[in-house]
Design an enzyme around this catalytic site. Structure first.
Site, PDB file in Angstrom:
ATOM      1  CG  ASP A   7     119.377  -0.251  60.398  1.00 22.36           C
ATOM      2  OD1 ASP A   7     119.416   0.398  61.669  1.00 22.36           O
ATOM      3  OD2 ASP A   7     119.864   0.758  59.604  1.00 22.36           O
ATOM      4  CG  ASP A  32     124.066   0.197  62.612  1.00 20.02           C
ATOM      5  OD1 ASP A  32     123.770  -0.374  62.113  1.00 20.02           O
ATOM      6  OD2 ASP A  32     123.979   1.576  62.359  1.00 20.02           O
ATOM      7  CG  ASP A  51     126.107  11.409  62.166  1.00 13.48           C
ATOM      8  OD1 ASP A  51     125.824  11.560  63.721  1.00 13.48           O
ATOM      9  OD2 ASP A  51     125.748  11.549  61.437  1.00 13.48           O
TER      10      ASP A  51
END
Length: 406
Positions: A54, A56, A138
């Site tokens: 996907d 983002d 992260d």
């Protein structure tokens, strides 16, 4: 901090490898005067010549602005307010650039920012700059941006170097970042296994120290992560990272202790994960019930036999063993009731493969759960070299049914 910027001739990312839906969102934002980037794993995978699952988008437009800008937009989430921009068959998740975790959270209302007692971020809707957003992510390899305005790659965190070195490195202090969101420890193991990278030593040591913090993670998020682990296409490698870091214990407490009692028991688990990897590479869809029945199958068989030895009927033993294990696991990983029932049916139906006389086989084949049960039966027969004649019988019967249907 000045970012490292790779201009278009210096990298391999091309718009033709980005989904048309994501491109539409990027250009609409750009045309409205907004900053718009592909962010995170999509950029990482494109740079590694992998196909992202996907894309983002990160932007300086707020969620409310996005809702006004896109008629096909739906705002979701409380902890992180996001925009889902809906296209036929695809959702482009679009987030506003976020600011750092504030040192004094009292300056913000509960609707914008809040942490729990141990530092876990419970709500985070404080917006910031692209640099602040990148440094909030992260891992360095997930903090890369692709800028639709000039087709450049923007790196604020050293992710390009870590891609070359094949390292998963936490942005900031690992102890603090894992306290903010313990699920990041699982993500580190998943990325290392999926990409074939190493986890940087400071982050690895922090995971080993902080693994028990997973108990405070939302069990619904843990379920989502476990599905990703099982069906990422590299489940075997990810499992080995979970075992090395000790993350298996807080995720699957009773099951992991059972494995520790006899390391030979890992053979079944490894072979099931290899099978899942083959299914994933073949782009086959597998029901969640099968995903949870296979890896835990030998453990469930062990629990069932224990109950039978204590006097339970095979039917009651199967239901009680499987439901007892999976419902107990829900404290850490919230397995939906429907999936628990599916796993129970798969295990309970195994005895029906022993009955080959009369019309029973035909009736069994017409039931809704037959195929999932057969997948388990076929796999266990091959792994344990058992029920070979029965396997041949049911395989031939299924082939006959397919020929008649043709």
């Amino acid at each position: 901090m000045e970012p490292t910027i790779l201009k278009r001739p210096d990298h391999n990312v091309s718009r033709k490898n980005i989904s048309s839906a994501a491109i539409k969102v990027l250009y609409r934002l750009k045309d409205e005067g907004c900053t718009a980037y592909i962010a995170g794993g999509g950029v990482r995978d494109l740079l590694l010549n992998r196909n992202p699952k996907d894309f983002d988008v990160a932007t300086d437009a707020t969620p409310e602005q996005l809702r006004k800008m896109f008629k096909n937009c739906r705002l979701v989430g409380r902890r992180f307010r996001l925009a889902h921009i809906l296209f036929r068959g695809e959702i482009i998740e679009t987030a506003t650039f976020r600011a750092p975790v504030p040192e004094d959270e009292t300056i913000h209302s509960d609707n914008t920012f809040r942490t729990g007692e141990e530092g876990m971020v419970m709500r985070d809707n404080v917006f910031g700059t692209p640099e602040e957003d990148a440094l909030r992510r992260d891992f360095t390899v997930n903090a890369l941006f692709y800028n639709i305005a000039d087709f450049s790659i923007i790196d604020y965190a050293g992710g390009l170097d870590d891609l070359k070195k094949k390292i998963i490195r936490v942005i900031g202090d690992p102890d603090t970042r894992f306290a903010e969101d313990p699920v990041r420890m699982i993500r580190a193991a998943r990325f290392a296994g999926t990409l074939g990278f190493e986890i940087e030593k400071e982050a690895y040591d922090s995971i080993c120290r902080n693994k028990d913090k997973l108990a405070s993670a939302a069990s619904s998020r843990m379920y989502e992560e476990v599905q990703k682990l099982f069906f990422c296409g590299h489940a075997k490698a990810v499992f080995q990272w979970l075992e090395r870091t000790g993350l298996l214990h807080p995720m699957f407490h009773d099951f992991s202790h059972w494995l520790d009692e006899d390391k030979a028991r890992q053979g079944w688990v490894i072979q099931t994960l290899e099978q899942m990897d083959r299914w994933r590479k073949a782009n086959l869809r597998v029901h969640p019930g099968v995903l949870f029945a296979l890896p835990f199958g030998e453990y469930h068989e062990f629990l069932i036999q224990q109950l039978i030895d204590k006097g339970s009927s095979p039917h009651d033993a199967t239901r009680n063993a499987v439901q007892g294990h999976l419902r107990g696991m829900c404290e850490n990983v919230r397995v939906p009731k429907q999936v628990i029932y599916q796993v129970c049916d798969i295990m309970a139906n195994q005895s029906r493969f022993q009955k080959t006389q009369g019309k029973r086989p035909q009736r069994f084949m017409q039931t809704k759960g037959f195929l999932d049960a057969f997948l388990y039966f076929k796999f266990s027969a091959k792994v344990h070299n058992r029920n070979q004649e029965l396997l041949e019988f049911w395989t031939n019967l299924r082939q006959q049914k397919v020929k008649k249907a043709e």
